[in-house]
Design an enzyme around this catalytic site. Structure first.
Site, PDB file in Angstrom:
ATOM      1  CG  ASP A  22      51.452   8.990  -8.466  1.00 33.37           C
ATOM      2  OD1 ASP A  22      50.864  10.155  -9.204  1.00 33.37           O
ATOM      3  OD2 ASP A  22      52.131   8.931  -7.588  1.00 33.37           O
ATOM      4  CG  ASP A  26      50.370  13.015  -6.032  1.00 31.59           C
ATOM      5  OD1 ASP A  26      50.098  12.141  -6.459  1.00 31.59           O
ATOM      6  OD2 ASP A  26      49.221  13.934  -6.059  1.00 31.59           O
ATOM      7  CG  ASP A  99      30.643   5.533  -9.635  1.00 33.40           C
ATOM      8  OD1 ASP A  99      29.564   5.646  -9.093  1.00 33.40           O
ATOM      9  OD2 ASP A  99      31.620   4.482  -9.689  1.00 33.40           O
ATOM     10  CG  ASP A 193      27.085   5.179  -5.304  1.00 35.23           C
ATOM     11  OD1 ASP A 193      27.739   4.115  -5.157  1.00 35.23           O
ATOM     12  OD2 ASP A 193      26.449   5.780  -4.413  1.00 35.23           O
ATOM     13  CD  GLU A 249      26.268   0.122  -5.165  1.00 38.82           C
ATOM     14  OE1 GLU A 249      26.904  -0.660  -4.599  1.00 38.82           O
ATOM     15  OE2 GLU A 249      25.976   1.271  -5.094  1.00 38.82           O
ATOM     16  CG  HIS A 323      34.643   0.470  -5.371  1.00 37.77           C
ATOM     17  ND1 HIS A 323      33.635  -0.122  -6.379  1.00 37.77           N
ATOM     18  CD2 HIS A 323      33.850   1.438  -4.733  1.00 37.77           C
ATOM     19  CE1 HIS A 323      32.432   0.719  -6.173  1.00 37.77           C
ATOM     20  NE2 HIS A 323      32.592   1.564  -4.952  1.00 37.77           N
ATOM     21  CG  ASP A 324      31.710  -0.814  -2.588  1.00 40.12           C
ATOM     22  OD1 ASP A 324      32.482   0.140  -2.362  1.00 40.12           O
ATOM     23  OD2 ASP A 324      30.549  -0.693  -3.448  1.00 40.12           O
TER      24      ASP A 324
HETATM   25  C1  GLC Z   1      28.175   2.647  -3.060  1.00 41.66           C
HETATM   26  C2  GLC Z   1      29.474   2.425  -3.526  1.00 41.66           C
HETATM   27  C3  GLC Z   1      30.529   2.747  -2.103  1.00 41.66           C
HETATM   28  C4  GLC Z   1      29.952   3.661  -1.522  1.00 41.66           C
HETATM   29  C5  GLC Z   1      28.459   3.764  -1.304  1.00 41.66           C
HETATM   30  C6  GLC Z   1      28.270   5.231  -0.663  1.00 41.66           C
HETATM   31  O1  GLC Z   1      27.805   1.260  -2.323  1.00 41.66           O
HETATM   32  O2  GLC Z   1      30.032   1.460  -4.487  1.00 41.66           O
HETATM   33  O3  GLC Z   1      31.609   2.716  -2.384  1.00 41.66           O
HETATM   34  O4  GLC Z   1      30.553   3.546  -0.202  1.00 41.66           O
HETATM   35  O5  GLC Z   1      27.638   3.523  -2.388  1.00 41.66           O
HETATM   36  O6  GLC Z   1      28.118   6.046  -1.897  1.00 41.66           O
HETATM   37 CA    CA Z   2      49.316  11.796  -8.737  1.00 46.80          CA
END
Ligand code: GLC
Ligand code: CA
Length: 549
Positions: A22, A26, A99, A193, A249, A323-324
């Site tokens: 950051d 914020d 992404d 995605d 993905e 991140h998942d």
């Molecule tokens: C993919 C992303 C995930 C998101 C989902 C819907 O699996 O990696 O974070 O919630 O798609 O877009």
């Molecule tokens: Ca910031």
């Protein structure tokens, strides 16, 4: 040997912008924050950065609900900030992939706002007079009745993420135009995605009811009838125009289908992310929050299936974290007694497989899961809805939070740990989600000082990989496939080989090194000295020239 390319030899570092750095206090990570940390990313040996969505979005699913594909979320900065990041990265020899979230948009995207009026863009989304029994990934029905249009629209994720209608050529052309716009701007590729979900079975039949109480949409949505036609068309319209890398993905994609997406002559994608290894034993709404057993032979088999299946024909994307997913050292290692050893072991096993390594921010520090004790500490829609679903299904509170602690995507989304100081050096303000209390000792500053740290080990590991044609392109062979504690494989090319031996357990294990590697050279290890037995989570990489098979 297959064709050499920058994305096969590169290493991806995944940045979750909200949690990385950051710059303005914020409490929310931002693009200038990423720009400030490019030296750090480069110092790891990473060459490609994947940015999670940083587009305009109401943030129902942390940016995976996009309301404008061609602008930057104001909290993250401006388009100028993005261009600065891209230019600096390129000047340093780093590439950036973005992404691409085009299975669905936000319900606040102008396309959807217009579509729900039933006028010009009425067929840009999937509207039906009647719903079916499909359940959405984040809980509840996958259909939402819209009072304005007086019809149901499909949303495979949250109701603020309506699915685009890829059957409509205008939708596809709009997506390709947007992608070309980013290509012209100079980005180096896309992480796509849930791209395997863009083509739906147009009969929209009911699915088999699973543990969630709804019908499963997967057989009618994943790897659908026109998915290859659409992705190839995308390639023709977009990817062909640039030197890009594209990784999909691969929800619902097995190693055989992966070839249809990634075999170069098909001109679709460069690689896909499998779920086969990370789904083993994972509780979900679909299985009623019941964890299955984790078995090392099954885990090894999942990797081997992809390594063998794609050999010489496709290319693998190597990951344990993103991140998942939760933090790998907490899930597969031991984040207390053998924290360092197990984190190093996991990295070695994963990144010396054949394919492109993906490091998720903080993985290189051995960042761990967060000790969640209440649902208020989570931020993710999947955690909140999953918890509510569990309570509604008579799962006791303690058990429900226990499962959330084990599977929450929030685990990997806590702020990056830069220092042992205030807010782990992530922000001078109040962070959007709590910093893991172990930031006092798990942080970049401390690990830069400690020569034996996970961070230093990552650098050595990636350097070893980068400098060896055998580790980049050599053949993978799994050994000891049924052993419940050992993970052993070789990589061989021409007359040289690497033996990677790991004790994937916290007990000592006996292992006899194959004769042809016995006088080999240890290139990397997570214990300094050698011993007759493999110690907890011990890993060794042994090199031998003059292998004859
Ligand atoms: C993919 C992303 C995930 C998101 C989902 C819907 O699996 O990696 O974070 O919630 O798609 O877009
Ligand atoms: Ca910031």
């Amino acid at each position: 040997m297959e064709k050499r390319t920058w994305w096969k030899e590169g290493v991806v570092y995944q940045v979750y912008p909200r949690s990385f750095a950051d710059s303005n206090g914020d409490g929310i990570g931002d693009i200038p924050g990423i720009t400030e940390k490019l030296d750090y990313i480069k110092s790891l040996g990473a060459t490609i950065i994947w940015l999670n969505p940083c587009y305009k979005s109401p943030g129902d699913d942390n940016g995976y609900d996009i309301s404008d594909y061609q602008s930057i979320l104001p909290q993250f900065g401006t388009m100028e900030d993005f261009k600065t990041l891209l230019a600096k990265a390129h000047a340093m020899g780093l590439r950036i992939i973005m992404d691409l979230v085009v299975n669905h948009t936000s319900d606040e995207h102008p396309w959807f706002v217009e579509s729900r009026t039933g006028k010009d863009k009425k067929d840009w989304y999937i509207w039906r007079e009647k719903s079916n029994n499909w359940g959405a990934s984040f809980g509840g029905s996958a259909w939402e009745y819209d009072d304005e249009r007086k019809m149901y629209y499909l949303h495979c994720f949250s109701k603020k993420q309506p699915d685009l209608n890829w059957e409509n050529k205008n939708v596809r052309d709009a997506v390709y135009a947007m992608m070309n716009w980013w290509g012209e701007l100079g980005i180096d590729g896309f992480r796509m995605d849930v791209i395997t979900m863009i083509s739906k079975d147009q009969r929209f039949p009911d699915g088999q009811i699973d543990g969630s109480g709804y019908g499963a949409f997967s057989p009618f949505v994943q790897n659908g009838p026109r998915v290859h036609e659409f992705i190839h068309e995308m390639h023709e319209h977009v990817m062909k125009n640039f030197d890009m890398m594209c990784v999909g993905e691969g929800a619902g994609c097995d190693s055989e289908k992966a070839l249809l997406y990634t075999a170069p002559k098909r001109e679709e994608l460069d690689m896909v992310f499998t779920f086969d290894h990370v789904d083993i034993g994972k509780p979900s709404m679909a299985n009623g929050f019941q964890p299955g057993p984790f078995s090392l032979p099954a885990f090894k088999e999942a990797f081997a299936r992809w390594q063998d299946g794609l050999e010489g024909k496709g290319w693998n994307a190597l990951y344990l974290e993103n991140h998942d997913q939760v933090r790998s050292v907490s899930r597969y290692g031991n984040d207390r007694d053998y924290w360092k050893q197990s984190a190093k072991m996991l990295a070695t096993l994963l990144f010396l497989l054949k394919g492109t390594p993906y490091i998720f921010e903080g993985e290189e520090l051995g960042m761990t899961n967060y000790p969640f004790t209440s649902i208020e500490q989570t931020r993710d829609i999947a955690s909140k809805n999953g918890y509510a679903w569990a309570l509604a299904h008579q799962i006791p509170k303690e058990m429900a939070i226990g499962v959330i602690r084990q599977i929450a995507r929030d685990n990997s989304r806590t702020p990056m740990q830069w220092t042992g100081g205030k807010n782990a050096g992530f922000s001078t303000g109040e962070p959007w989600m709590a910093v893991n209390p172990n930031a006092s000792y798990i942080n970049v500053e401390a690990e830069e000082r400690d020569q034996d740290s996970i961070l230093h080990y990552y650098r050595d590991l990636l350097k070893l990989r980068k400098e060896s044609e055998t580790l980049l392109y050599g053949l993978f062979t799994l050994l000891e496939k049924d052993d419940p504690k050992l993970f052993v494989y070789t990589r061989t090319l021409h007359d040289e080989g690497y033996l990677i031996v790991a004790n994937f357990s916290q007990e000592e294990s006996a292992y006899t090194i194959p004769a042809c590697y016995r006088d080999g050279k240890t290139m990397l290890a997570n214990y300094r000295d050698e011993s007759a037995l493999l110690r907890p989570y011990e890993v060794r990489v042994i090199y031998k020239k003059g292998i004859t098979k």
